[in-house]
Design an enzyme around this catalytic site. Structure first.
Site, mmCIF file in Angstrom:
data_model
loop_
_atom_site.group_PDB
_atom_site.id
_atom_site.type_symbol
_atom_site.label_atom_id
_atom_site.label_comp_id
_atom_site.label_asym_id
_atom_site.label_seq_id
_atom_site.Cartn_x
_atom_site.Cartn_y
_atom_site.Cartn_z
ATOM 1 N N SER A 1 52.963 41.564 43.665
ATOM 2 C CA SER A 1 53.056 40.681 42.510
ATOM 3 C C SER A 1 53.161 39.200 42.909
ATOM 4 C CB SER A 1 54.243 41.136 41.655
ATOM 5 O OG SER A 1 54.004 40.794 40.338
ATOM 6 N N HIS B 1 53.021 48.407 36.928
ATOM 7 C CA HIS B 1 53.310 47.387 37.929
ATOM 8 C C HIS B 1 54.365 47.873 38.939
ATOM 9 C CE1 HIS B 1 53.000 43.183 38.903
ATOM 10 N NE2 HIS B 1 54.305 43.016 38.853
HETATM 11 C C1 GCU Z 1 55.442 38.046 35.957
HETATM 12 C C2 GCU Z 1 54.330 37.054 36.206
HETATM 13 C C3 GCU Z 1 53.309 37.572 37.210
HETATM 14 C C4 GCU Z 1 54.004 38.068 38.459
HETATM 15 C C5 GCU Z 1 55.065 39.062 38.084
HETATM 16 C C6 GCU Z 1 55.913 39.562 39.265
HETATM 17 O O1 GCU Z 1 54.946 39.141 35.247
HETATM 18 O O2 GCU Z 1 53.758 36.726 34.987
HETATM 19 O O3 GCU Z 1 52.391 36.555 37.556
HETATM 20 O O4 GCU Z 1 53.063 38.596 39.344
HETATM 21 O O5 GCU Z 1 55.981 38.467 37.180
HETATM 22 O O6 GCU Z 1 56.066 38.853 40.246
HETATM 23 O O7 GCU Z 1 56.437 40.687 39.140
#
Ligand code: GCU
Length: 419
Positions: A259, A400
């Protein structure tokens, strides 16, 4: 006009309503038509025709990402002290040496401590290593009580028992499945990991703390480094240390991140040629996903929710993705000819799984130009059918996260390229 907009953007408080009112597009039909910049054509329109041309185009591309997005990170001109905090010669059922070391970075009287946890497989002369930042502290990736609970600022999290921005050891080992160290070691790989907030706490602090504080003597401007660049910069300091550790194969270091830390991993590999492999897990907007698709999180949305992640100039591209002089496929292309693996999750629409794949496809001409395969397919692969060329990709079921399934593909990918 561009300058004026930027100057205003720097001083106006960011309206929280922008983030609240944002409705992401999750409809493939509504993805606008877009034309990606050609990675093999200079800004002046000239084509890249030789390996030497590519080196120049690569530099030009790197500058674009620095100046328009991540910000320019300072060269490291300070000192690093190393202190071993703990060592276990019989870790992971006697198969690994586990150490925790404190790397103290010192510059002009300011210091920052990075606490690094490493596992090196025994019986391997020089072990290739995965290097990656973790989200919740080193103690979450192992049950071993010797591993310190970070003292750095951490986001409050009721589930983790984190209050007053302090970590607690209530969640020791809670991220073990996200970091399958035993599997890594069994397959002859090492791991080096640290809590990302040691490098730069993840909030908008005006760039006054973390490693930014080592450079307070440098005047900031619209190009200056944000937090993603700071995390990448910190990863390079880890490599400074690892280069001198016996038993580490410094020619086979893979940077890995999930992420926001996947965005940092890709940027770390782009700026630090000591990485010969990069792994992006669900890195999404600002990572592997193409900005021009505007699917899920957009440039405006990320700059609004996380104003400290990128440089100020990146805000100019809010709702102006087509004006970006580069797109994220070129971030992948900057890593060519090295192997890069990109992982998506089917339900993680916010990170635009298809856009992450298309980035690898659009980076492939650069790999081919350098005599490598790049991404072997141009059709988006089915769920859980990993594809492994010089560029690798999978989309797994679920949402995610960096899961065991993802790691198993990374280990196979490393085997394919390193064994
Ligand atoms: C949020 C953000 C993302 C990122 C994520 C994370 O959702 O909008 O861009 O990748 O956090 O780091 O879990």
């Amino acid at each position: 006009m561009k300058k004026l907009v930027l100057a205003l953007a720097a001083f106006l408080p960011l309206a929280p309503s922008l983030a609240q009112n944002f409705i992401p597009n999750y409809d493939e039909e509504k993805v606008p038509d877009y034309v990606l910049p050609d990675p093999l054509r200079f800004a002046n329109g000239q084509r890249v025709e030789s390996a030497a041309d590519w080196e120049n185009r690569k530099l030009e591309t790197l500058r674009l990402f620095e100046e328009e997005m991540f910000g320019i990170s300072p060269a490291w001109d300070g000192q690093m002290r190393v202190q071993e905090l703990s060592r276990n010669e019989e870790a992971l059922g006697g198969k690994a040496v586990q150490r925790e070391v404190k790397l103290t970075l010192e510059r002009k009287g300011q210091t920052v401590d990075l606490v690094l946890l490493t596992f090196l497989p025994k019986g391997v002369d020089k072990a290739p290593m995965f290097v990656g930042l973790n989200f919740y502290g080193n103690h979450t990736i192992s049950m071993d009580e010797a591993i310190q609970v970070t003292k750095s600022w951490i986001r409050n999290n009721a589930d983790m028992g984190y209050t007053n921005n302090q970590a607690s050891d209530r969640n020791r080992g809670s991220r073990v499945t996200n970091w399958p160290v035993q599997d890594m070691v069994d397959r002859g790989y090492g791991l080096a990991t640290l809590y990302y907030g040691d490098i730069d706490p993840d909030f908008d602090d005006g760039f006054a703390n973390g490693v930014h504080a080592l450079f307070l003597d440098e005047v900031r401007n619209e190009n200056s480094w944000g937090s993603v660049a700071a995390w990448a910069w910190g990863i390079s300091r880890v490599v400074d240390y690892l280069e001198d550790v016996p038993g580490v194969d410094r020619g086979r270091l893979a940077v890995v991140g999930h992420s926001r830390l996947g965005k940092a991993a890709l940027w770390a590999a782009a700026v630090d040629p000591r990485f010969s492999m990069a792994i992006s897990n669900n890195s999404g907007c600002g990572g592997a996903a193409l900005s021009r698709r505007r699917f899920g999180e957009t440039v405006e949305r990320i700059n609004t929710s996380f104003p400290h992640w990128f440089n100020q100039r990146f805000r100019y591209y809010n709702k102006e993705e087509d004006s970006l002089p580069m797109d994220q496929h070129q971030l992948i292309a900057l890593l060519a000819p090295n192997p890069v693996y990109i992982a998506s999750a089917a339900d993680d629409l916010w990170a635009d799984p298809k856009g992450e794949f298309l980035s690898a496809v659009a980076a492939t001409p650069v790999y081919q130009f350098l005599g490598k395969e790049g991404m072997p397919v141009s059709e988006w692969p089915s769920i859980e059918v990993p594809v492994m060329g010089t560029l690798g990709y999978h989309v797994r079921t679920g949402g995610h996260g960096m899961l065991y399934y993802d790691w198993m593909q990374y280990l196979d990918f490393a085997d394919k390229h390193w064994k």
